[in-house]
Enzyme design. Structure first.
Site, PDB file in Angstrom:
ATOM      1  N   HIS A  10      62.808   8.189  54.333  1.00  0.00           N
ATOM      2  CA  HIS A  10      62.504   7.100  55.257  1.00  0.00           C
ATOM      3  C   HIS A  10      63.596   6.038  55.175  1.00  0.00           C
ATOM      4  CE1 HIS A  10      58.137   8.142  55.591  1.00  0.00           C
ATOM      5  NE2 HIS A  10      58.354   8.635  54.379  1.00  0.00           N
ATOM      6  N   TYR A  39      55.569   4.056  49.516  1.00  0.00           N
ATOM      7  CA  TYR A  39      56.618   4.980  49.074  1.00  0.00           C
ATOM      8  C   TYR A  39      56.583   5.171  47.559  1.00  0.00           C
ATOM      9  CZ  TYR A  39      58.410   3.395  53.592  1.00  0.00           C
ATOM     10  OH  TYR A  39      58.538   3.051  54.912  1.00  0.00           O
ATOM     11  N   HIS A 115      61.408  11.390  58.039  1.00  0.00           N
ATOM     12  CA  HIS A 115      60.125  10.982  58.595  1.00  0.00           C
ATOM     13  C   HIS A 115      60.020  11.376  60.066  1.00  0.00           C
ATOM     14  CE1 HIS A 115      57.210   7.430  59.531  1.00  0.00           C
ATOM     15  NE2 HIS A 115      56.544   8.536  59.337  1.00  0.00           N
ATOM     16  N   LYS A 121      59.688   8.640  65.697  1.00  0.00           N
ATOM     17  CA  LYS A 121      60.420   7.474  65.212  1.00  0.00           C
ATOM     18  C   LYS A 121      61.858   7.899  64.937  1.00  0.00           C
ATOM     19  CE  LYS A 121      56.426   5.447  62.987  1.00  0.00           C
ATOM     20  NZ  LYS A 121      56.008   4.496  62.012  1.00  0.00           N
ATOM     21  N   CYS A 123      63.374   6.880  62.215  1.00  0.00           N
ATOM     22  CA  CYS A 123      63.385   6.890  60.755  1.00  0.00           C
ATOM     23  C   CYS A 123      63.612   8.301  60.220  1.00  0.00           C
ATOM     24  CB  CYS A 123      62.047   6.321  60.270  1.00  0.00           C
ATOM     25  SG  CYS A 123      61.791   6.371  58.501  1.00  0.00           S
TER      26      CYS A 123
END
Length: 137
Positions: A10, A39, A115, A121, A123
């Site tokens: 991420h 995380y 991710h 996304k 990310c």
């Protein structure tokens, strides 16, 4: 111990050059009502690897995949004008590779993904699967 099948990379979606740490992200996640940082690891701009949740604890970083994954977040991911960008410093690149190698030794069947593999996304703002293909099982 949990069965780990994914190492999910991420970004923190913070502006390039602004250094944050696990304590900052923990505070942000608690403000969202979470029990703690989502995380397991955070990589700061200087390459320092900070621990978030213990590996034995299910993360909160990728819907439907938390139970069988380790979440790794590098600080950055946005350009100075707020657009998604791979802002990793050379120290972060080195630290991330080192961490993934170490985790892969412990979880040899785990696949490394970004991710964005599971969410719409940007990310982590780079293709983690391609970049770490040599480490894949």
């Amino acid at each position: 111990m949990r069965k780990i099948t994914l190492l999910i990379v991420h970004c923190s979606a913070t502006p390039e050059g602004k250094d944050y740490g696990a304590a900052d992200i923990d505070r942000w996640h608690r403000q969202k009502g979470w029990s703690q940082i989502g995380y397991h690891y955070v990589i700061r701009l200087d390459g320092t690897i900070e621990r978030g949740r213990p590996e034995s604890v299910v993360g909160a970083h990728c819907q439907y995949h938390n139970r069988h994954s380790i979440g790794i977040c590098y600080v950055g991911g946005l350009s100075g004008d707020g657009k998604p960008a791979d802002t990793r410093t050379s120290a972060q690149r080195t630290a991330l590779l080192h961490l993934l190698k170490s985790l892969h030794e412990r979880y040899p069947l785990a696949v490394i993904v970004g991710h964005n593999t599971f969410a719409h996304k940007f990310c982590p703002c780079f293709d983690a699967t391609a970049e770490y293909a040599a480490l894949q099982p």
